[in-house]
Design a protein around this motif. Structure first.
Motif, PDB file in Angstrom:
ATOM      1  N   VAL A  21       0.649  -1.192  -0.419  1.00 39.71           N
ATOM      2  CA  VAL A  21      -0.020  -0.116   0.276  1.00 39.71           C
ATOM      3  C   VAL A  21       1.044   1.302  -0.124  1.00 39.71           C
ATOM      4  O   VAL A  21       0.152   2.674   0.011  1.00 39.71           O
ATOM      5  CB  VAL A  21      -0.908  -0.007   1.392  1.00 39.71           C
ATOM      6  N   GLN A  22       2.070   0.974   0.397  1.00 39.44           N
ATOM      7  CA  GLN A  22       3.461   2.302  -0.397  1.00 39.44           C
ATOM      8  C   GLN A  22       2.969   3.335  -1.774  1.00 39.44           C
ATOM      9  O   GLN A  22       2.671   2.893  -2.382  1.00 39.44           O
ATOM     10  CB  GLN A  22       4.051   2.364  -0.161  1.00 39.44           C
ATOM     11  N   ASP A  23       3.311   3.921  -1.334  1.00 40.72           N
ATOM     12  CA  ASP A  23       3.495   4.884  -2.924  1.00 40.72           C
ATOM     13  C   ASP A  23       3.940   4.566  -3.902  1.00 40.72           C
ATOM     14  O   ASP A  23       4.813   4.136  -3.837  1.00 40.72           O
ATOM     15  CB  ASP A  23       3.610   6.683  -2.252  1.00 40.72           C
ATOM     16  N   ASP A  24       3.997   4.882  -4.952  1.00 39.63           N
ATOM     17  CA  ASP A  24       4.910   4.237  -6.210  1.00 39.63           C
ATOM     18  C   ASP A  24       6.123   3.811  -5.689  1.00 39.63           C
ATOM     19  O   ASP A  24       6.664   3.460  -6.421  1.00 39.63           O
ATOM     20  CB  ASP A  24       3.919   4.980  -7.422  1.00 39.63           C
ATOM     21  N   ASP A  25       6.578   5.251  -5.683  1.00 37.86           N
ATOM     22  CA  ASP A  25       8.002   5.509  -5.682  1.00 37.86           C
ATOM     23  C   ASP A  25       8.662   4.507  -5.170  1.00 37.86           C
ATOM     24  O   ASP A  25       9.780   3.467  -4.697  1.00 37.86           O
ATOM     25  CB  ASP A  25       8.045   6.881  -5.697  1.00 37.86           C
ATOM     26  N   LYS A  26       8.004   4.360  -3.171  1.00 41.95           N
ATOM     27  CA  LYS A  26       7.996   3.892  -2.456  1.00 41.95           C
ATOM     28  C   LYS A  26       8.896   2.806  -2.917  1.00 41.95           C
ATOM     29  O   LYS A  26       8.849   1.292  -2.447  1.00 41.95           O
ATOM     30  CB  LYS A  26       8.147   4.131  -0.459  1.00 41.95           C
ATOM     31  N   MET A  27       7.222   2.038  -2.977  1.00 38.47           N
ATOM     32  CA  MET A  27       7.390   0.522  -3.175  1.00 38.47           C
ATOM     33  C   MET A  27       8.042   0.372  -4.512  1.00 38.47           C
ATOM     34  O   MET A  27       8.916  -1.185  -4.845  1.00 38.47           O
ATOM     35  CB  MET A  27       5.580  -0.107  -4.104  1.00 38.47           C
ATOM     36  N   GLN A  28       8.780   1.096  -5.756  1.00 31.64           N
ATOM     37  CA  GLN A  28       9.337   0.144  -6.862  1.00 31.64           C
ATOM     38  C   GLN A  28      10.366   0.502  -6.175  1.00 31.64           C
ATOM     39  O   GLN A  28      11.309  -0.754  -6.953  1.00 31.64           O
ATOM     40  CB  GLN A  28       9.248   1.553  -7.835  1.00 31.64           C
ATOM     41  N   ARG A  29      11.551   1.449  -5.736  1.00 32.11           N
ATOM     42  CA  ARG A  29      12.427   1.022  -4.431  1.00 32.11           C
ATOM     43  C   ARG A  29      12.711  -0.250  -3.652  1.00 32.11           C
ATOM     44  O   ARG A  29      13.858  -0.690  -3.811  1.00 32.11           O
ATOM     45  CB  ARG A  29      12.781   2.453  -3.982  1.00 32.11           C
ATOM     46  N   GLY A  30      11.497  -0.271  -3.013  1.00 34.95           N
ATOM     47  CA  GLY A  30      11.913  -1.729  -1.863  1.00 34.95           C
ATOM     48  C   GLY A  30      11.448  -2.832  -2.674  1.00 34.95           C
ATOM     49  O   GLY A  30      13.071  -3.715  -2.458  1.00 34.95           O
ATOM     50  N   ILE A  31      11.281  -2.647  -3.204  1.00 32.92           N
ATOM     51  CA  ILE A  31      10.855  -3.965  -4.653  1.00 32.92           C
ATOM     52  C   ILE A  31      12.159  -4.114  -5.785  1.00 32.92           C
ATOM     53  O   ILE A  31      12.722  -5.121  -5.437  1.00 32.92           O
ATOM     54  CB  ILE A  31       9.952  -4.088  -5.814  1.00 32.92           C
ATOM     55  N   ALA A  32      13.238  -3.000  -5.733  1.00 30.69           N
ATOM     56  CA  ALA A  32      14.226  -2.814  -6.239  1.00 30.69           C
ATOM     57  C   ALA A  32      15.185  -3.672  -5.397  1.00 30.69           C
ATOM     58  O   ALA A  32      16.485  -4.655  -5.771  1.00 30.69           O
ATOM     59  CB  ALA A  32      14.705  -2.138  -6.704  1.00 30.69           C
ATOM     60  N   ILE A  33      14.954  -3.171  -3.933  1.00 30.75           N
ATOM     61  CA  ILE A  33      16.195  -3.731  -2.745  1.00 30.75           C
ATOM     62  C   ILE A  33      15.940  -5.359  -2.775  1.00 30.75           C
ATOM     63  O   ILE A  33      16.922  -6.469  -2.327  1.00 30.75           O
ATOM     64  CB  ILE A  33      15.959  -3.148  -1.991  1.00 30.75           C
ATOM     65  N   ILE A  34      14.102  -5.664  -2.828  1.00 26.04           N
ATOM     66  CA  ILE A  34      13.996  -7.235  -2.583  1.00 26.04           C
ATOM     67  C   ILE A  34      14.671  -7.742  -3.861  1.00 26.04           C
ATOM     68  O   ILE A  34      15.021  -9.229  -3.515  1.00 26.04           O
ATOM     69  CB  ILE A  34      12.428  -7.372  -2.774  1.00 26.04           C
ATOM     70  N   ALA A  35      14.445  -7.730  -5.022  1.00 24.51           N
ATOM     71  CA  ALA A  35      14.719  -8.533  -6.041  1.00 24.51           C
ATOM     72  C   ALA A  35      16.575  -8.773  -6.154  1.00 24.51           C
ATOM     73  O   ALA A  35      16.875  -9.262  -6.221  1.00 24.51           O
ATOM     74  CB  ALA A  35      14.619  -7.402  -7.468  1.00 24.51           C
ATOM     75  N   GLU A  36      17.147  -7.015  -5.533  1.00 26.14           N
ATOM     76  CA  GLU A  36      18.610  -7.146  -5.479  1.00 26.14           C
ATOM     77  C   GLU A  36      18.828  -8.263  -4.294  1.00 26.14           C
ATOM     78  O   GLU A  36      19.997  -9.464  -4.387  1.00 26.14           O
ATOM     79  CB  GLU A  36      19.200  -6.166  -5.095  1.00 26.14           C
ATOM     80  N   GLU A  37      18.046  -8.810  -3.091  1.00 31.10           N
ATOM     81  CA  GLU A  37      18.928  -9.961  -1.752  1.00 31.10           C
ATOM     82  C   GLU A  37      18.458 -11.121  -2.404  1.00 31.10           C
ATOM     83  O   GLU A  37      19.158 -11.645  -1.873  1.00 31.10           O
ATOM     84  CB  GLU A  37      17.679  -8.974  -0.953  1.00 31.10           C
ATOM     85  N   VAL A  38      17.080 -10.910  -2.941  1.00 29.90           N
ATOM     86  CA  VAL A  38      16.831 -12.310  -3.750  1.00 29.90           C
ATOM     87  C   VAL A  38      17.730 -12.956  -3.804  1.00 29.90           C
ATOM     88  O   VAL A  38      18.505 -14.113  -4.171  1.00 29.90           O
ATOM     89  CB  VAL A  38      15.867 -12.353  -3.977  1.00 29.90           C
ATOM     90  N   ALA A  39      18.755 -12.259  -5.392  1.00 31.75           N
ATOM     91  CA  ALA A  39      19.347 -12.506  -6.415  1.00 31.75           C
ATOM     92  C   ALA A  39      20.573 -12.758  -5.849  1.00 31.75           C
ATOM     93  O   ALA A  39      21.176 -13.816  -6.031  1.00 31.75           O
ATOM     94  CB  ALA A  39      19.652 -11.583  -6.980  1.00 31.75           C
ATOM     95  N   LYS A  40      21.318 -12.343  -4.747  1.00 34.25           N
ATOM     96  CA  LYS A  40      21.817 -12.352  -4.186  1.00 34.25           C
ATOM     97  C   LYS A  40      22.190 -14.357  -3.307  1.00 34.25           C
ATOM     98  O   LYS A  40      23.146 -13.918  -3.354  1.00 34.25           O
ATOM     99  CB  LYS A  40      23.031 -11.084  -2.763  1.00 34.25           C
ATOM    100  N   ALA A  41      20.721 -13.701  -2.140  1.00 39.50           N
ATOM    101  CA  ALA A  41      20.948 -15.279  -1.554  1.00 39.50           C
ATOM    102  C   ALA A  41      20.572 -16.230  -2.120  1.00 39.50           C
ATOM    103  O   ALA A  41      21.407 -16.850  -1.821  1.00 39.50           O
ATOM    104  CB  ALA A  41      19.157 -15.225  -1.068  1.00 39.50           C
ATOM    105  N   TYR A  42      20.383 -16.154  -3.868  1.00 42.65           N
ATOM    106  CA  TYR A  42      20.355 -17.800  -4.613  1.00 42.65           C
ATOM    107  C   TYR A  42      21.677 -17.362  -5.059  1.00 42.65           C
ATOM    108  O   TYR A  42      22.398 -18.808  -5.387  1.00 42.65           O
ATOM    109  CB  TYR A  42      19.099 -17.054  -5.470  1.00 42.65           C
ATOM    110  N   GLN A  43      22.504 -16.388  -5.162  1.00 45.68           N
ATOM    111  CA  GLN A  43      23.646 -17.285  -5.808  1.00 45.68           C
ATOM    112  C   GLN A  43      24.589 -17.639  -4.745  1.00 45.68           C
ATOM    113  O   GLN A  43      26.053 -17.752  -4.850  1.00 45.68           O
ATOM    114  CB  GLN A  43      24.562 -15.097  -6.794  1.00 45.68           C
ATOM    115  N   GLN A  44      24.651 -16.974  -3.699  1.00 43.04           N
ATOM    116  CA  GLN A  44      25.786 -17.075  -2.537  1.00 43.04           C
ATOM    117  C   GLN A  44      25.177 -17.640  -1.504  1.00 43.04           C
ATOM    118  O   GLN A  44      26.084 -18.045  -0.796  1.00 43.04           O
ATOM    119  CB  GLN A  44      26.248 -15.237  -2.089  1.00 43.04           C
ATOM    120  N   GLY A  45      23.722 -17.638  -1.387  1.00 43.50           N
ATOM    121  CA  GLY A  45      23.375 -18.364   0.549  1.00 43.50           C
ATOM    122  C   GLY A  45      23.551 -17.570   0.899  1.00 43.50           C
ATOM    123  O   GLY A  45      23.729 -16.380   0.547  1.00 43.50           O
TER     124      GLY A  45
END
Length: 416
Positions: free
Chosen positions: A392-416
């Motif tokens: 429910v956050q505003d669009d700017d925060k949602m997009q920035r938050g999702i980008a950070i989630i995506a980065e950390e998920v990618a790192k987790a899959y690659q490095q554990g």
């Protein structure tokens, strides 16, 4: 200092306490991206509406009257009567004001209901609350006075097109016996956005009636208000149903008003418990929403403002997430209601508790999935692969938050 058994249980740090601490800390930090807590959206049209309505109530003196007088332990009579009439007209339910009791928020209602219907009984027996489908609402988990208050079951998981999936009750595994004091399910479900089908609700009702126990439906996000439900389903209530509602998701979490619609035996018990625990429920929320009912605006706003807002936000968040995390192991529970997306990161090499810590360090607050598998009785790997995200956050925060989630998920899959 030495605490009692009660004190040791309820004074300890819990999942729901962590969630609310994160929510409070995030509100104080303007840079935090709040994708965790359950604070409803600040819908501009609703904020303006409540501002104008409260100004009107202030002019007539109704707001001051609500703030300066106790109601009875059942709650504000005028609101209860208006709500009973509304539900009779809308759904044809055979209810009166005697079938409704208010509480200081839904959390208070569930604490009272669970401990009324389960735990230790005078004959020495012990009963539990059956959650037919895990994951379930985090706030249930620590609400029991007795240990091991809950029992739950794994859901059936159906993989859907477009990277989605859905949970259903696994009735083949579900067992209801003399050790169960009540069945409880949220609809729509917090955390997953799942909505029990009409058939599932009828089946649960039949099981409850067969065993002489009530069916509790947590309707905090459902119909007729706030109507944050995107599936074509039928609201359900009968004399054996305890239907729990709330004013929070209308946009009024601060007034702390829960609503319980049940048999007179249950509502009378809750009113008596209110008298002991809190004297009376709060008056301001019921006064505000009673005026909305009188003006014929409660259901109209739910259907034309609140529901469309959340529906559009959920669809947009799904698109952004799927664009940001193209990994085929990533799926989202089909968003059918409520204000959360439930993310499944299959084969994630770290737990979502660890992912939560990594995201929190970067200013993004989500809720790890481990907290929601209450009463399951086993450590299911799936529970460590999921997380809840508020959309429910505003669009700017949602997009920035999702980008950070995506980065950390990618790192987790690659490095554990």
């Amino acid at each position: 200092m030495e605490f009692s058994t009660f004190g040791n249980k309820f004074a300890r740090y819990s999942g729901i306490t962590q969630l609310m601490d994160d929510l409070n800390d995030g509100l104080r930090n303007p840079d935090a991206i709040m994708l965790g807590g359950g604070n409803p959206a600040q819908i501009p049209a609703m904020v303006d509406y409540f501002t104008q309505l409260n100004a009107s109530l202030n002019e007539t003196g109704d707001l001051a009257a609500a703030m300066t007088n106790y109601d009875g332990p059942q709650g504000k009579n005028t609101f209860i009567q208006s709500l009973a009439e509304l539900l009779r007209k809308r759904y044809g339910w055979d209810i009166s004001s005697k079938n409704i009791s208010l509480t200081n928020g839904s959390q208070s209602a569930f604490f009272s209901l669970f401990n009324l219907l389960a735990g230790e009984f005078p004959d020495g027996s012990h009963k539990k609350i059956l959650l037919p489908l895990a994951p379930e609402y985090i706030g249930y988990g620590d609400a029991g006075l007795s240990p091991d208050m809950f029992i739950s079951y794994k859901p059936e998981i159906t993989l859907l097109d477009n990277g989605l999936f859905k949970y259903n009750v696994d009735f083949k595994a579900l067992t209801v016996d003399e050790n169960v004091g009540a069945i409880c399910a949220s609809r729509p479900t917090n955390p997953t956005g799942n909505v029990l089908t009409d058939e599932e609700v009828r089946h649960l009702d039949a099981l409850a009636q067969q065993h002489g126990i009530p069916l509790i439906i947590d309707n905090a996000y459902g119909m007729p208000f706030p109507d944050i439900i995107f599936e074509d389903v039928t609201p359900f209530w009968n004399a054996n149903t305890i239907l729990c509602m709330s004013l929070s998701k209308l946009g009024l979490p601060g007034v702390r008003c829960g609503i319980v619609i049940a048999s007179e035996e249950i509502t009378t018990a809750l009113a008596n418990m209110n008298g002991v625990l809190s004297l009376a429920p709060g008056s301001v929320g019921p006064a505000v929403v009673n005026k909305m009912i009188e003006k014929g605006e409660l259901l109209h706003l739910s259907e034309t403002v609140i529901k469309p807002f959340y529906s559009a936000k959920s669809q947009q968040a799904v698109r952004w997430l799927q664009e940001a995390i193209p990994d085929p192991r990533f799926r989202i529970h089909k968003p059918e209601g409520a204000m959360f997306l439930w993310l499944w990161l299959k084969e994630l090499p770290i737990t979502t508790m660890e992912l939560y810590q990594r995201l929190k360090a970067r200013g993004v607050l989500i809720v790890p999935g481990e907290y929601f598998f209450i009463g399951l009785g086993e450590d299911w790997p799936h529970g460590h692969e999921c997380l809840r995200m508020n959309y429910v956050q505003d669009d700017d925060k949602m997009q920035r938050g999702i980008a950070i989630i995506a980065e950390e998920v990618a790192k987790a899959y690659q490095q554990g």
